[in-house]
Write a protein that holds these residues in place. Structure first.
Motif, PDB file in Angstrom:
ATOM      1  N   SER A  77       0.855  -1.182   0.000  1.00  0.00           N
ATOM      2  CA  SER A  77       0.000   0.000   0.000  1.00  0.00           C
ATOM      3  C   SER A  77       0.894   1.237   0.000  1.00  0.00           C
ATOM      4  N   GLY A  78       0.274   2.426  -0.137  1.00  0.00           N
ATOM      5  CA  GLY A  78       1.045   3.666  -0.082  1.00  0.00           C
ATOM      6  C   GLY A  78       1.658   4.026  -1.413  1.00  0.00           C
ATOM      7  N   THR A  79       2.756   4.784  -1.339  1.00  0.00           N
ATOM      8  CA  THR A  79       3.405   5.274  -2.565  1.00  0.00           C
ATOM      9  C   THR A  79       4.850   4.815  -2.642  1.00  0.00           C
ATOM     10  N   LEU A  80       5.276   4.526  -3.857  1.00  0.00           N
ATOM     11  CA  LEU A  80       6.652   4.116  -4.114  1.00  0.00           C
ATOM     12  C   LEU A  80       7.305   5.201  -4.947  1.00  0.00           C
ATOM     13  N   ASN A  81       8.310   5.900  -4.351  1.00  0.00           N
ATOM     14  CA  ASN A  81       8.932   7.014  -5.078  1.00  0.00           C
ATOM     15  C   ASN A  81      10.034   6.524  -6.015  1.00  0.00           C
TER      16      ASN A  81
ATOM     17  N   ASP B  74      13.108   6.746  -5.973  1.00  0.00           N
ATOM     18  CA  ASP B  74      14.312   6.234  -5.306  1.00  0.00           C
ATOM     19  C   ASP B  74      14.097   4.837  -4.712  1.00  0.00           C
ATOM     20  N   GLY B  75      12.911   4.263  -4.876  1.00  0.00           N
ATOM     21  CA  GLY B  75      12.650   2.921  -4.384  1.00  0.00           C
ATOM     22  C   GLY B  75      12.194   2.873  -2.942  1.00  0.00           C
ATOM     23  N   ILE B  76      11.807   4.014  -2.387  1.00  0.00           N
ATOM     24  CA  ILE B  76      11.347   4.044  -0.996  1.00  0.00           C
ATOM     25  C   ILE B  76       9.821   3.920  -0.976  1.00  0.00           C
ATOM     26  N   LEU B  77       9.353   2.892  -0.314  1.00  0.00           N
ATOM     27  CA  LEU B  77       7.923   2.668  -0.187  1.00  0.00           C
ATOM     28  C   LEU B  77       7.426   3.284   1.117  1.00  0.00           C
ATOM     29  N   ASP B  78       6.617   4.307   1.009  1.00  0.00           N
ATOM     30  CA  ASP B  78       5.956   4.873   2.180  1.00  0.00           C
ATOM     31  C   ASP B  78       4.582   4.202   2.289  1.00  0.00           C
ATOM     32  N   GLY B  79       4.580   3.067   2.921  1.00  0.00           N
ATOM     33  CA  GLY B  79       3.366   2.260   3.028  1.00  0.00           C
ATOM     34  C   GLY B  79       3.687   0.916   3.662  1.00  0.00           C
TER      35      GLY B  79
ATOM     36  N   LYS C 143      13.454   0.160   0.058  1.00  0.00           N
ATOM     37  CA  LYS C 143      13.263   0.423   1.478  1.00  0.00           C
ATOM     38  C   LYS C 143      11.765   0.528   1.753  1.00  0.00           C
ATOM     39  N   VAL C 144      11.349   0.056   2.948  1.00  0.00           N
ATOM     40  CA  VAL C 144       9.939   0.103   3.299  1.00  0.00           C
ATOM     41  C   VAL C 144       9.755   0.891   4.590  1.00  0.00           C
ATOM     42  N   ASN C 145       9.069   2.005   4.484  1.00  0.00           N
ATOM     43  CA  ASN C 145       8.707   2.776   5.674  1.00  0.00           C
ATOM     44  C   ASN C 145       7.298   2.354   6.106  1.00  0.00           C
ATOM     45  N   GLY C 146       7.236   1.208   6.763  1.00  0.00           N
ATOM     46  CA  GLY C 146       5.934   0.676   7.165  1.00  0.00           C
ATOM     47  C   GLY C 146       6.078  -0.706   7.770  1.00  0.00           C
ATOM     48  N   ASN C 147       4.963  -1.387   7.938  1.00  0.00           N
ATOM     49  CA  ASN C 147       4.917  -2.699   8.578  1.00  0.00           C
ATOM     50  C   ASN C 147       4.670  -3.808   7.555  1.00  0.00           C
ATOM     51  N   ILE C 148       4.887  -5.048   8.006  1.00  0.00           N
ATOM     52  CA  ILE C 148       4.408  -6.209   7.261  1.00  0.00           C
ATOM     53  C   ILE C 148       3.129  -6.647   7.955  1.00  0.00           C
ATOM     54  N   ILE C 149       2.019  -6.543   7.244  1.00  0.00           N
ATOM     55  CA  ILE C 149       0.718  -6.843   7.840  1.00  0.00           C
ATOM     56  C   ILE C 149       0.203  -8.183   7.311  1.00  0.00           C
ATOM     57  N   ILE C 150      -0.089  -9.074   8.248  1.00  0.00           N
ATOM     58  CA  ILE C 150      -0.674 -10.358   7.874  1.00  0.00           C
ATOM     59  C   ILE C 150      -2.182 -10.173   7.822  1.00  0.00           C
TER      60      ILE C 150
ATOM     61  N   LYS D  79      -3.870  -8.099  11.073  1.00  0.00           N
ATOM     62  CA  LYS D  79      -5.164  -7.422  11.011  1.00  0.00           C
ATOM     63  C   LYS D  79      -6.242  -8.473  10.757  1.00  0.00           C
ATOM     64  N   MET D  80      -7.013  -8.737  11.794  1.00  0.00           N
ATOM     65  CA  MET D  80      -8.109  -9.681  11.626  1.00  0.00           C
ATOM     66  C   MET D  80      -9.271  -9.032  10.882  1.00  0.00           C
ATOM     67  N   ASN D  81      -9.517  -7.761  11.191  1.00  0.00           N
ATOM     68  CA  ASN D  81     -10.593  -7.024  10.532  1.00  0.00           C
ATOM     69  C   ASN D  81     -10.038  -5.692  10.031  1.00  0.00           C
ATOM     70  N   ASP D  82     -10.517  -5.238   8.913  1.00  0.00           N
ATOM     71  CA  ASP D  82     -10.029  -3.993   8.327  1.00  0.00           C
ATOM     72  C   ASP D  82     -11.229  -3.204   7.806  1.00  0.00           C
ATOM     73  N   ALA D  83     -11.792  -2.339   8.679  1.00  0.00           N
ATOM     74  CA  ALA D  83     -13.008  -1.593   8.324  1.00  0.00           C
ATOM     75  C   ALA D  83     -12.772  -0.651   7.147  1.00  0.00           C
ATOM     76  N   GLU D  84     -11.557  -0.087   7.093  1.00  0.00           N
ATOM     77  CA  GLU D  84     -11.224   0.828   5.999  1.00  0.00           C
ATOM     78  C   GLU D  84      -9.913   0.369   5.334  1.00  0.00           C
ATOM     79  N   PRO D  85      -9.999  -0.640   4.500  1.00  0.00           N
ATOM     80  CA  PRO D  85      -8.783  -1.191   3.894  1.00  0.00           C
ATOM     81  C   PRO D  85      -8.066  -0.195   2.990  1.00  0.00           C
ATOM     82  N   GLU D  86      -6.734  -0.257   3.042  1.00  0.00           N
ATOM     83  CA  GLU D  86      -5.931   0.597   2.166  1.00  0.00           C
ATOM     84  C   GLU D  86      -5.982   0.064   0.734  1.00  0.00           C
ATOM     85  N   LYS D  87      -5.816   0.973  -0.209  1.00  0.00           N
ATOM     86  CA  LYS D  87      -5.687   0.536  -1.596  1.00  0.00           C
ATOM     87  C   LYS D  87      -4.340  -0.156  -1.753  1.00  0.00           C
ATOM     88  N   ARG D  88      -4.363  -1.319  -2.387  1.00  0.00           N
ATOM     89  CA  ARG D  88      -3.121  -2.091  -2.464  1.00  0.00           C
ATOM     90  C   ARG D  88      -2.831  -2.555  -3.887  1.00  0.00           C
ATOM     91  N   GLU D  89      -1.544  -2.756  -4.156  1.00  0.00           N
ATOM     92  CA  GLU D  89      -1.080  -3.284  -5.436  1.00  0.00           C
ATOM     93  C   GLU D  89      -0.432  -4.648  -5.192  1.00  0.00           C
TER      94      GLU D  89
END
Length: 467
Positions: A110-114, A116-121, A161-168, A278-288
């Motif tokens: 999710s998020g944006t990939l600039n 330079d290869g940095i994923l803010d998501g 690089k990933v500025n974020g978490n790994i979400i199961i 995340k067992m439940n995600d009321a407002e899921p992020e847009k993902r690729e």
């Protein structure tokens, strides 16, 4: 049978009043009795056998062409089927999911990939309950191979690089915190274990330790069982180590996610966040989607399940058919789906008690006649070859490799079952005359050792090979 075990009245009437010299060369059971008569006499002789005398057992040999019973004993008696229960579970899965069904595990971001290869998501690991994930079973890839493929796909996307978490993401399955194990599981079975599906909340499988321990005093190999602090269920453990326990892996997605994070750091792909669920995600992020991992086909997984009598794969398969039909992965849903399927296919449910997918419960019950008619009904199904091929071959493969070293070798294709004082076998046999017959042999509460009862099973089935 050729050693004077039959009274003279067994012989045809034309020989009864002849002098012994006139019948000396022809009086042998094999010449005077048909193959069916020999099978019947052999079964009746087992009624006084020390191993089976006080046992509760049933046997049926059935001709799928004539749809008639050739020989039987207690054919309608409800008996504990042990792992021949997997015959029902695996067939239901093939029927409802299809031979080519695969579980999918997706890596997304999710998020944006600039530039330079940095994923803010965040990275998302989205599973579907793959029971073979990381196990190498049935040709499944190892965790290290899957992680390497994930890293390669991330590099192809330009992620450095990933500025974020790994979400199961586990919302594909509904959590049922009140789910209990099947009734009357025999925990003192050497080598048997049960791995219920659990949550991935705060699990680090590499560091899992037991909180309640008790060894099996009746097992030479000293297996152990404990209550998992994560899923609040009893789990099998292999050995003690530094006051803790090395366990069977309780949660594959969590292990894969942690392995991915470790590999990213080692390969100089920094990640600022942690592994979370995340067992439940009321407002899921847009993902690729970055990439996907596909399990082996269902046919390949069920081949492994029946060849090795794999309890964990059978239970996961049961939950998958429940999810496909009812939208959750509880034991109750899986059980209901299997029973509905069997009923729709004309299975005789009188005497049937189906409590789990693997046959671990002593409360499971089935009749020998229902088993053989069920197995017969499958012979015209389009997936029958996959089903038949999944069964161990006597004297050659799987759990039948060490039985039928002599007669029956390569002629019996069947699922085995073993619990404490329960030994079962059901499937198909190719007779010496070229016929294909269906049989069920269920033995409960036998006397003596497993080796002794196996020998009796071989003795019961051997004459049927000449039908």
């Amino acid at each position: 049978m050729g050693q004077g075990t039959f009274a003279s009245s067994t012989y045809p009437q034309s020989y009864e009043n002849q002098p012994s010299s006139a019948v000396k060369d022809v009086v042998s059971s094999e010449k005077l009795l048909t193959a069916k008569e020999i099978v019947d006499i052999n079964i009746n002789s087992m009624a006084t056998d020390p191993v089976l005398r006080n046992a509760n057992w049933g046997f049926v040999v059935y001709d799928p062409k004539t749809k008639k019973v050739i020989s039987s004993y207690n054919e309608s008696e409800p008996l504990v089927p042990a792992s021949t229960t997997k015959l029902l579970t695996t067939e239901t899965a093939l029927n409802l999911l299809g031979e080519k069904f695969r579980w999918i595990t997706q890596l997304e971001y999710s998020g944006t990939l600039n530039p330079d290869g940095i994923l803010d998501g965040n990275l998302y690991l989205v599973g579907s309950g793959d029971p073979s994930l990381g196990t190498n079973k049935a040709g499944a890839q190892s965790y290290s191979t899957i992680v390497a493929d994930f890293l390669a796909a991330m590099n192809s996307k330009g992620i450095k690089k990933v500025n974020g978490n790994i979400i199961i993401q586990t919302a594909v399955f509904k959590l049922n915190k009140t789910q209990k194990l099947p009734e009357n599981i025999v925990w003192l079975e050497n080598g048997n274990y049960y791995l219920p599906a659990g949550t991935t909340l705060n699990i680090n499988p590499a560091n899992e330790k037991l909180i309640s321990k008790q060894s099996n005093p009746f097992s030479e190999s000293k297996n152990y069982y404990y209550i998992s602090p994560y899923i609040q269920q009893m789990v099998y453990a292999e050995k003690f180590e530094n006051g803790g326990v090395t366990t069977k892996l309780p949660d594959a997605p969590a292990y894969l996610a942690n392995a991915l994070r470790t590999a990213m750091v080692k390969s100089k792909m920094p990640i600022t966040g942690k592994v979370m669920t995340k067992m439940n995600d009321a407002e899921p992020e847009k993902r690729e989607i970055i990439t996907s991992y596909l399990s082996p086909t269902l046919a390949e997984i069920l081949f492994y399940t029946n060849q090795h009598s794999d309890n964990a794969l059978a239970e996961a398969t049961l939950r998958m058919v429940g999810f496909q039909k009812k939208g959750d992965q509880t034991l109750e849903s899986g059980r209901a789906v299997v029973l509905n399927h069997l009923t729709s296919e004309g299975f005789d449910t009188a005497g049937l008690n189906y409590l789990d997918g693997s046959g671990l419960s002593h409360y499971n019950k089935v009749t020998p006649i229902a088993q053989v008619k069920f197995l017969t009904s499958l012979m015209n199904e389009k997936y029958f070859k996959s089903y038949f091929d999944s069964l161990p071959v006597a004297g050659q493969t799987g759990t039948l490799k060490r039985m039928f070293a002599g007669p029956g070798n390569g002629q019996i294709f069947a699922k085995t079952g073993t619990l404490n004082k329960v030994k079962t076998l059901a499937g198909y046999m190719k007779t010496s005359s070229g016929r294909t017959l269906v049989f069920s042999l269920l033995i409960n509460n036998y006397a003596g050792s497993v080796t002794q009862v196996k020998a009796k099973m071989e003795k019961i089935l051997e004459p049927a090979l000449n039908l």
